[in-house]
Each structure stands twice: as C-alpha cells, then as structure tokens.
Design a protein around this motif. Structure first.
Motif, PDB file in Angstrom:
ATOM      1  N   ASP A  17     -62.546  -4.039  -9.828  1.00  0.00           N
ATOM      2  CA  ASP A  17     -63.628  -3.190 -10.323  1.00  0.00           C
ATOM      3  C   ASP A  17     -64.709  -4.012 -11.016  1.00  0.00           C
ATOM      4  OD1 ASP A  17     -62.605  -0.527  -9.655  1.00  0.00           O
ATOM      5  OD2 ASP A  17     -61.014  -0.985 -11.079  1.00  0.00           O
ATOM      6  N   LEU A  18     -64.320  -5.122 -11.626  1.00  0.00           N
ATOM      7  CA  LEU A  18     -65.253  -6.008 -12.312  1.00  0.00           C
ATOM      8  C   LEU A  18     -64.967  -7.444 -11.903  1.00  0.00           C
ATOM      9  CD1 LEU A  18     -65.078  -4.576 -15.962  1.00  0.00           C
ATOM     10  CD2 LEU A  18     -66.844  -4.111 -14.256  1.00  0.00           C
ATOM     11  N   VAL A  19     -66.032  -8.248 -11.745  1.00  0.00           N
ATOM     12  CA  VAL A  19     -65.887  -9.663 -11.407  1.00  0.00           C
ATOM     13  C   VAL A  19     -66.943 -10.459 -12.155  1.00  0.00           C
ATOM     14  CG1 VAL A  19     -65.826 -11.409  -9.584  1.00  0.00           C
ATOM     15  CG2 VAL A  19     -65.109  -9.067  -9.072  1.00  0.00           C
ATOM     16  N   GLY A 126     -67.113  -8.479 -20.793  1.00  0.00           N
ATOM     17  CA  GLY A 126     -67.079  -7.662 -21.998  1.00  0.00           C
ATOM     18  C   GLY A 126     -67.032  -8.543 -23.231  1.00  0.00           C
ATOM     19  N   TRP A 127     -66.644  -7.962 -24.368  1.00  0.00           N
ATOM     20  CA  TRP A 127     -66.563  -8.699 -25.624  1.00  0.00           C
ATOM     21  C   TRP A 127     -65.163  -8.522 -26.214  1.00  0.00           C
ATOM     22  CZ3 TRP A 127     -69.070  -4.142 -24.810  1.00  0.00           C
ATOM     23  CH2 TRP A 127     -68.681  -3.039 -25.586  1.00  0.00           C
ATOM     24  N   THR A 136     -64.999  -3.553 -22.330  1.00  0.00           N
ATOM     25  CA  THR A 136     -66.089  -3.550 -21.356  1.00  0.00           C
ATOM     26  C   THR A 136     -66.950  -2.302 -21.556  1.00  0.00           C
ATOM     27  OG1 THR A 136     -64.878  -2.303 -19.656  1.00  0.00           O
ATOM     28  CG2 THR A 136     -64.533  -4.689 -19.721  1.00  0.00           C
ATOM     29  N   PRO A 137     -68.245  -2.381 -21.260  1.00  0.00           N
ATOM     30  CA  PRO A 137     -69.108  -1.208 -21.441  1.00  0.00           C
ATOM     31  C   PRO A 137     -68.666  -0.013 -20.593  1.00  0.00           C
ATOM     32  CG  PRO A 137     -70.435  -3.190 -21.169  1.00  0.00           C
ATOM     33  CD  PRO A 137     -69.017  -3.568 -20.856  1.00  0.00           C
ATOM     34  N   MET A 160     -71.317 -11.436 -23.247  1.00  0.00           N
ATOM     35  CA  MET A 160     -71.937 -10.186 -23.678  1.00  0.00           C
ATOM     36  C   MET A 160     -71.877 -10.066 -25.206  1.00  0.00           C
ATOM     37  SD  MET A 160     -70.833  -6.484 -22.113  1.00  0.00           S
ATOM     38  CE  MET A 160     -70.996  -7.144 -20.446  1.00  0.00           C
ATOM     39  N   LYS A 161     -72.894  -9.498 -25.799  1.00  0.00           N
ATOM     40  CA  LYS A 161     -72.923  -9.310 -27.245  1.00  0.00           C
ATOM     41  C   LYS A 161     -71.871  -8.292 -27.682  1.00  0.00           C
ATOM     42  CE  LYS A 161     -76.045  -8.175 -31.070  1.00  0.00           C
ATOM     43  NZ  LYS A 161     -77.423  -7.747 -31.455  1.00  0.00           N
TER      44      LYS A 161
END
Length: 230
Positions: A17-19, A126-127, A136-137, A160-161
C-alpha cells in the motif's frame, strides 16, 4: 528516476500500500545484525501493508484472536512482497535482500536485523509517534512493514515532519502506562526516551502472548487509539 517510478509501481502491484526509498548513508549508526548488513548496498526500500480498520474494532483491553491471525497474515504478505521485489531487482541486474517482516534476532533487547520503522521513517512513509511506532498520514499506525536492501540507483524520498503535536491519546490508552508522551521533532535517541520499554515488553510477552489463540507478543491498543488510525 524512471526506474524508481517503475519499481514503486511493481511493488504496489504485488501487494504494498505504501512504498518509499532511502539511501544507506541516511541509516548510518542504526543497529543492524550483523553489523555489516548494509555494507554491500547503496539503497533501502520500505514497503507497508495496511491493517484493516475493522480489525481494531475487535480490540478493547487486549489483543484478539482475529487481530492475531490478520497480523500473521500480513507478515506473510510482506515477506512475499520482499521476496518478489528482490527477485524483480535481481532480474534487472541489481542486488536485492529482503529482511523478514517480523523476525526477532535478539530476544534480550528485542531487535530485528534492522528497524523497519527507522527505514520507513527515512523513506518518507511517516513519522515516529509517541508510541514509538511509525505513523502514516493515510493509515496512522495501522501499517506493517518490510525492508529490502539493494544496489539499484533509486531516487530517495524525504522524511516527513512529525504531526503528533500535543496529542496524548496513545499514552492515555496504554494499559500499563508504558508510553511517556514525549514528543520528538525527528526521532528518539533510544526506546526508553519514549517508552517504559520493559513495561511494554512484559505486558506483551508475559500476559498477552499467553492468552488463548494469541501466541504472539502483540497488543494493538495504542494503534487503535491514534487519531490517524481512524
């Protein structure tokens, strides 16, 4: 850059889903087992798979058998993503070493071969939240991760902040008060800066892992509590 886009498309096509991508230089000083794990590589790939929201509706004050099965299933999917990505890289003439999604190599300190969360943070997924998990957002902490080491020339993503701010929902939800609620702009120097780590480990390994049909050191309570997870 073109291959980076193609590779992300491939990894998502096999289930991620995320990379995100980072380079080995950004991970200097990170714990690895063995110590020279990164020496033959230039870049690191982080891939994540979402844990469905409804799974956490089954969790109240302890992990459930449903969560356990989904957790194990996603780990298998991640290992398959790591394997298929490594084969894809190899077929393109690059190296590819998949790091298992949920393998503990040091059971005294509870370390894997490399921190998937640290890699994912540097790869822009993410952070690091107050619960020490990646947030993750899109999915909050409802994400499981796998790492692939490579020498492919990839375009790196930027960290990411931190967006936790003054939120303390994970701290308030923790059944053993293991989360200190300390915010960081970047990352914690060590686990005990964010957590009473021994409290967390004890709850997961001594109590939760002994529950019927669990057999894994899992919890899920702070993941459910995170506003981004909702």
């Amino acid at each position: 850059m073109e291959y980076s886009v193609q590779l992300k498309g491939f990894i998502k096509s096999v289930g991620a889903d995320l990379v995100g991508f980072t380079d080995v230089e950004s991970l200097q000083g990170i714990y690895t087992e063995p110590k020279n794990l990164l020496d033959s590589f230039t870049h690191v790939i982080s891939a994540g798979v979402e844990v469905p929201k409804s799974v956490f509706d089954t969790i109240h004050d302890k992990p459930t058998p449903i969560y356990n099965v989904v957790y194990q299933t996603i780990n298998r999917i991640l290992d398959e993503i790591g394997y298929k990505t490594s084969r894809h890289l190899q077929n393109k003439g690059y190296s590819g070493l998949p790091i298992p999604a949920s393998q503990i190599v040091d059971r005294e300190k509870w370390y894997g071969a490399i921190s998937h969360k640290a890699v994912a943070r540097m790869a822009g997924l993410g952070w690091q939240g107050k619960n020490l998990l990646l947030i993750t957002p899109k999915f909050g902490s409802r994400i499981r991760l796998v790492t692939i080491l490579t020498n492919a020339p990839l375009k790196i993503d930027l960290p990411m902040k931190n967006r936790c701010g003054a939120c303390t929902k994970c701290k308030d939800a923790c059944p053993v008060g293991a989360i200190k609620g300390v915010v960081t702009e970047d990352r914690y120097k060590n686990r005990n800066e964010a957590l009473h780590f021994d409290k967390c480990v004890s709850k997961l390994t001594v109590e939760f892992a002994e529950l019927p049909n669990i057999d894994s050191p899992i919890c899920g309570i702070c993941i459910k509590a995170c506003p981004y997870s909702k």
